[in-house]
Enzyme design. Structure first.
Site, PDB file in Angstrom:
ATOM      1  CG  HIS A 221      -9.291   1.681  -3.973  1.00 55.01           C
ATOM      2  ND1 HIS A 221      -8.109   1.953  -4.631  1.00 55.01           N
ATOM      3  CD2 HIS A 221      -9.381   2.620  -2.990  1.00 55.01           C
ATOM      4  CE1 HIS A 221      -7.519   2.992  -4.081  1.00 55.01           C
ATOM      5  NE2 HIS A 221      -8.279   3.428  -3.087  1.00 55.01           N
TER       6      HIS A 221
ATOM      7  CG  ASP B 133      -3.813   2.290  -3.404  1.00 54.09           C
ATOM      8  OD1 ASP B 133      -3.330   2.909  -4.378  1.00 54.09           O
ATOM      9  OD2 ASP B 133      -4.604   2.809  -2.595  1.00 54.09           O
TER      10      ASP B 133
ATOM     11  CE1 TYR C 266      -3.176   2.940   0.439  1.00 53.77           C
ATOM     12  CE2 TYR C 266      -2.797   2.896   2.807  1.00 53.77           C
ATOM     13  CZ  TYR C 266      -3.382   3.471   1.710  1.00 53.77           C
ATOM     14  OH  TYR C 266      -4.176   4.598   1.858  1.00 53.77           O
TER      15      TYR C 266
END
Length: 546
Positions: free
Chosen positions: A305, A182, A141
């Site tokens: 998302h 991400d 992330y």
């Protein structure tokens, strides 16, 4: 073999149950980001899921922030696993190792880069055309470059650099590498809903890093000496011939409007006004030889998302048991941590002595090694009663009250209105009886009415109750009028000029001279300026005092 990545925007996204959600994704390895859970808040239902083994990384500085987790089906149990990119959080066997060159980072920088719970690495055995190989999956992330905090921009670039160094070192060791999660940067203009709205789109340092990180087959801009020199200045040191492939673009090089993230504040998902910042990257040879498909899943809701998946032709070979970093080995889930009831034993009960706990996996502190010690510190019996000295008589102990008795409401001696009315009624009747003895006509009148004493009491009670209701209603109305005069409430919304629809009231939350001020904007979801169904550009401040 199927793999999925999804920024879930909080572990509570799995409202229908985490196992149901994982099963619905139908993948062997599921990597989630932004769990927003720290170890002290992680419950067994989330950590231990039937049919899966899990690996969590937590933020150590802030609660409800960041965090990633990897869930592997039992048939995809990894042979090695660890937390973080630096190796500083690893103190157990079964780690992935291969940390790369870290000489350009200070110890403090390395600690900060791993302190926010942004990476989990698992290593898996696979079979490819009868040949045994390994795949290392890096679940990340990546940080966001907050415009209000310039230091976070540099932090993000440092994280990218460390990620690339670690991935390339693992690749060099002989293992295939998949990086997914991400990444917080849209790569090309095709990956952004409105690139013209972004100043210097191609000059963004994150995009420049991606251009150097990905293989030259996926470059979208011409490199020249000035570009290379500028990249060197931002400490990215990329050769321009990256070793990884963006698997979505590998299979869908020209697909437009393929986004994975939308703003929930503006309802942008309704108009597909988003960005593609969630990726599956695979090393070039793995991408060319083993990947058979990859795509996004915009139909899956529950987060800002959507998931991204990839399919490989190779098959997984599960390890006999999970590596030590697996969540099931944490003392609170391994049945080793003592419960509160252990400390509340009755007098005379033998305290149970347990074995010393094993070394904790991952990054747990040294002090937690003694978490499984005996409550009393000894294996002896606790005395059943106190020993009294000779010649002294034991005092009779006062019985202790029930704990619940402290929470019972106290009895209050209050004379109700009905009782008062009853008393008043009886006094009136007694007075009538006295008057009737003095005046025969009065006695005759009372007799003719044929009203018993009980009827009179009921009447007075009803009149008293009705009077109280009327009084209460009048006071409520009076109070309501008063508060309405003080609290005027929000002003009525104006209508936007384009659609003629009532606007929505917003408040400025960004720090600055206008923080706290309210304004009206079009109530429709955000979208491209060319979309007639999207929000128009109406804007109006709420004037003070209104």
């Amino acid at each position: 073999m199927k793999i999925v990545t999804w920024n879930i925007n909080g572990i509570r996204t799995f409202r229908s149950g985490i196992k149901t959600a994982l099963d619905s994704l139908d993948a062997d390895i599921i990597c989630v980001q932004e769990t927003k859970v720290t170890r002290d808040l992680l419950d067994e239902r989330t950590a231990i899921v039937d049919g899966y083994n899990s690996y969590f990384s937590f933020s150590r500085g802030r609660s409800g922030y960041s965090g990633v987790a990897t869930f592997c089906k039992d048939q995809a149990t990894p042979c090695a696993a660890e937390e973080g990119l630096t190796g500083l959080l690893t103190s157990h066997d079964g780690a992935v190792r291969c940390y790369g060159d870290q000489t350009e980072f200070s110890n403090e920088e390395l600690q900060l880069l791993d302190n926010e719970g942004r990476a989990v690495i698992t290593k898996h055995r696979i079979m490819c055309q009868g040949e045994s190989q390994t795949i290392t999956v890096i679940n990340v992330y990546c940080p966001r470059a907050d415009p209000e905090k310039p230091e976070r921009k540099q932090f993000k670039l440092q994280f990218y650099k460390l990620l690339q160094s670690r991935a390339e070192k693992i690749l060099k060791s002989g293992s295939h590498v998949i990086i997914l999660g991400d990444v917080n940067t849209s790569h090309r203009t095709i990956d952004h809903c409105d690139p013209s709205d972004t100043d210097y789109f191609d000059e963004n340092p994150g995009r420049k890093w991606l251009n150097g990180f990905l293989h030259c087959d996926q470059q979208n801009w011409e490199r020249n000496e000035d570009d290379v020199e500028e990249e060197h200045e931002v400490s990215l040191n990329n050769s321009g011939d990256g070793k990884f492939m963006d698997m979505f673009r590998f299979f869908h090089p020209t697909r437009t409007n393929a986004f994975t993230c939308w703003s929930t504040m503006t309802g942008a998902r309704q108009t597909n006004y988003g960005t593609r910042i969630d990726y599956i990257f695979a090393d070039y040879h793995l991408a060319k030889k083993q990947f058979v498909a990859a795509d996004i899943m915009p139909e899956v809701e529950g987060s800002d998302h959507c998931p991204v998946w990839g399919q490989l032709s190779c098959s997984l070979v599960p390890s006999a048991k999970p590596p030590p970093f697996c969540t099931q080995y944490l003392p609170e889930f391994a049945g080793k941590q003592q419960k509160l009831s252990r400390f509340l034993v009755k007098m005379g009960q033998k305290s149970v002595q347990s074995n010393n706990g094993d070394s904790l996996p991952g990054s747990q502190e040294e002090e937690e090694r003694i978490e499984n010690l005996n409550p009393s510190g000894r294996g002896e019996k606790r005395p059943a009663e106190s020993v009294l000295s000779k010649g002294k008589k034991a005092k009779t102990a006062k019985p202790q009250g029930n704990l619940l008795s402290f929470f019972k409401p106290k009895t209050v001696n209050v004379v109700s209105t009905v009782e008062s009315a009853d008393k008043q009624c009886k006094d009136n009747l007694n007075e009538d009886e006295v008057n009737s003895t003095r005046n025969p006509s009065v006695k005759h009148m009372v007799t003719d009415t044929a009203v018993s004493k009980e009827d009179r009491i009921k009447t007075v009670k009803m009149e008293s109750s009705a009077s109280q209701s009327i009084t209460h209603a009048a006071e409520s109305k009076k109070g309501s009028v008063f508060w309405k005069s003080v609290l005027k409430g929000p002003p009525p919304p104006p209508c936007c000029k384009v659609h003629g629809e009532p606007c929505v009231l917003r408040t400025v939350k960004k720090e600055g001279p206008n923080v706290g001020r309210q304004f009206f904007v079009c109530a429709r979801p955000q979208g491209h300026a060319s979309n007639p169904e999207a929000r128009c550009n109406f804007f109006a401040w709420v004037e003070k005092g209104k």
